[in-house]
Write an enzyme that holds these catalytic residues in place. Sequence first.
Site, PDB file in Angstrom:
ATOM      1  CB  CYS A 111      -0.890  -0.011   1.237  1.00 45.29           C
ATOM      2  SG  CYS A 111      -1.834   1.514   1.428  1.00 45.29           S
ATOM      3  CB  CYS A 171      -0.155   2.222   5.717  1.00 49.52           C
ATOM      4  SG  CYS A 171      -0.945   0.673   5.217  1.00 49.52           S
ATOM      5  CB  CYS A 226      -5.156  -0.158   2.527  1.00 47.35           C
ATOM      6  SG  CYS A 226      -3.976  -0.640   3.799  1.00 47.35           S
ATOM      7  CB  CYS A 257      -3.788   3.509   5.758  1.00 45.94           C
ATOM      8  SG  CYS A 257      -3.722   3.263   3.978  1.00 45.94           S
ATOM      9  CB  CYS A 261      -9.747  -3.249 -11.437  1.00 48.14           C
ATOM     10  SG  CYS A 261      -9.278  -2.103 -12.726  1.00 48.14           S
TER      11      CYS A 261
END
Length: 135
Positions: free
Chosen positions: A50, A53, A99, A102, A122
């Site tokens: 991510c 984070c 995510c 975060c 996607c």
Amino acid sequence: MKETFEVTKTEAEWKAVLSEEQFQVLRKAHTEPPFKNKYFDNKTAGTYLCAGCDLPLFSSKEKYDSRTGWPSFWKPIAEDTVRTKTDYLLIFPRTEVHCRRCGGHQGHLFDDGPPPTGLRYCINSAALKFVPERS
Ligand code: FE
């Protein structure tokens, strides 16, 4: 009920640590243009973290060429790394992907992916940070 996240920052704090493009995608749920992003065609072995984070979200092992122009995966790297909710940004409802740690917007989930899951995550390249496998 509003979902809460382990990593939380104010808008100003996110702006300070993200590029403008990352901020627009992760925090404002913008979608980057297809075929004009960093990882859609990346075939190198490695892990996608991510960009907000650094939580590992996807692996090259589950990446495939969906021909959509966005990085596409048939499953996340582990269970409960990403979560979903329904959004209505277009006229039809879509399953939004974010995510777990975060809350950063990653992309959308569709059911036209390849076996064995039949799923297509996607994802926006701008929401990811690629770390190549050490050889
Ligand atoms: Fe995150």
